[in-house]
Design an enzyme around this catalytic site. Structure first.
Site, PDB file in Angstrom:
ATOM      1  N   ASP A 167     -41.393  79.349 -17.351  1.00  0.00           N
ATOM      2  CA  ASP A 167     -40.849  80.469 -16.583  1.00  0.00           C
ATOM      3  C   ASP A 167     -40.963  80.228 -15.081  1.00  0.00           C
ATOM      4  O   ASP A 167     -40.861  81.162 -14.279  1.00  0.00           O
ATOM      5  CB  ASP A 167     -41.531  81.784 -16.971  1.00  0.00           C
ATOM      6  CG  ASP A 167     -43.012  81.811 -16.618  1.00  0.00           C
ATOM      7  OD1 ASP A 167     -43.569  80.748 -16.259  1.00  0.00           O
ATOM      8  OD2 ASP A 167     -43.629  82.892 -16.700  1.00  0.00           O
ATOM      9  N   GLU A 249     -57.699  76.410 -14.301  1.00  0.00           N
ATOM     10  CA  GLU A 249     -57.460  75.432 -13.238  1.00  0.00           C
ATOM     11  C   GLU A 249     -58.769  75.074 -12.532  1.00  0.00           C
ATOM     12  O   GLU A 249     -59.074  73.894 -12.307  1.00  0.00           O
ATOM     13  CB  GLU A 249     -56.480  75.999 -12.204  1.00  0.00           C
ATOM     14  CG  GLU A 249     -55.188  76.544 -12.800  1.00  0.00           C
ATOM     15  CD  GLU A 249     -55.231  78.037 -13.095  1.00  0.00           C
ATOM     16  OE1 GLU A 249     -54.166  78.667 -13.063  1.00  0.00           O
ATOM     17  OE2 GLU A 249     -56.328  78.552 -13.364  1.00  0.00           O
TER      18      GLU A 249
END
Length: 315
Positions: A167, A249
């Protein structure tokens, strides 16, 4: 019944309630481990690494390995089509599409074959114990599968790894910039959180902090699409992305041993937004059974069948 007995019974009932609540809290707090080892079941669907585009014979540019997690939904094929046709314009790029599924989807395989670019198609479903978490670590099993595939190749590939969700929208200029990442490069990501951007803070050419709506206790509060990693760093470590929603992350970069001085700010010293979380509007697949019956001897039956194949309708 005496007043004393009633008081004792009330006390015991209150105690039982407290014990029950504590038991529920303790049970709920027993989340599965963030780093469970290699528990994913990965299906290697197909790889086609042949470069069919006409390129200079001795082009020295490093290869980009763009990792895209995906899952079956109404918007899946449009998202992958848009992103794939952007990546198709970039030479020396391998698109790693990893499905959150137990098996490979024929419509995803057909799309990758049709685009004709170098690709790796994998399927790696999220382990069941993480699907019931309050905050689900989406896409982690897919990215872990891609990293494992890269490490297992012989000879091991060289180049740069980048996570780009289906996306996302990206300017191809950023892909060319990150291609030359020495260790870890970072850059702004648009349409994220309160500020509509997540970015490193850069002063005199160095990353000194973070401009992000949710920093909390993260050492590297970056968006998933906001950094690229040289594969030498991946190959020199056995670190994988943890199943820790919001910290995926950060904890992976920590495991790589990154320091602030090693971060390379791209996108004109992090002054430009060249990648965005566009987030296509979610849709529910309609049932077209009645419409198919209402239009016999027409194209509608075949159209509905093809829509069902790519999760856009039910019949």
């Amino acid at each position: 019944m005496s007043y004393l007995k009633i008081s004792v019974m009330k006390y015991l009932l209150a105690l039982l309630c407290i014990i029950g609540i504590l038991a529920m809290v303790l049970t709920k707090s027993k989340s599965p481990p963030y780093e469970p080892g290699h528990i994913e079941k990965t299906v290697k669907c197909k790889s086609d690494l042949m470069e069919r585009r006409q390129l200079p014979p001795a082009d020295p540019r490093p290869v980009l390995y763009v990792v895209t997690p995906t899952y079956r939904r109404v918007e899946q094929v449009p998202e992958l089509t848009r992103l794939g046709q952007t990546l198709l314009t970039v030479p020396h790029l391998v698109w790693m599409v990893v499905e959150d599924a137990d098996a490979c989807s024929p419509h995803v395989a057909a799309l990758l074959d049709r685009l004709g670019m170098p690709y790796v198609h994998l399927a790696s479903a999220m382990p069941a114990q993480y699907r019931s978490e309050r905050y689900v670590p989406r896409g982690v099993s897919n990215r872990r599968a891609a990293m494992t595939w890269l490490r297992d190749q012989s000879p091991q590939p060289t180049g740069v790894m980048y996570f780009l969700d289906d996306d996302n929208t990206i300017d191809i200029r950023l892909l060319e910039q990150m291609r030359h990442t020495k260790k870890v490069s970072m850059f702004p990501v648009g349409l994220v959180a309160d500020y509509l951007v997540s970015s490193p803070i850069v002063q005199e050419g160095r990353v000194t902090g973070w401009f992000d709506g949710w920093i909390v206790d993260r050492q590297f509060p970056v968006d998933m699409a906001g950094f690229a990693v040289n594969l030498s760093l991946v190959m020199a470590s056995d670190a994988l992305m943890p199943y820790h929603a919001g910290y995926e992350e950060d904890k992976m970069l920590r495991a790589f041993g990154i320091t602030m001085d090693e971060i390379e700010p791209l996108a004109n010293q992090c002054t430009e937004v060249l990648v965005w979380h566009t987030k296509t509007k979610k849709n529910q697949p309609p049932s077209l059974r009645r419409e198919v019956a209402s239009h016999p001897n027409s194209n509608i039956a075949a159209l509905a069948e093809n829509m069902e194949r790519i999760a856009m309708a039910t019949t």
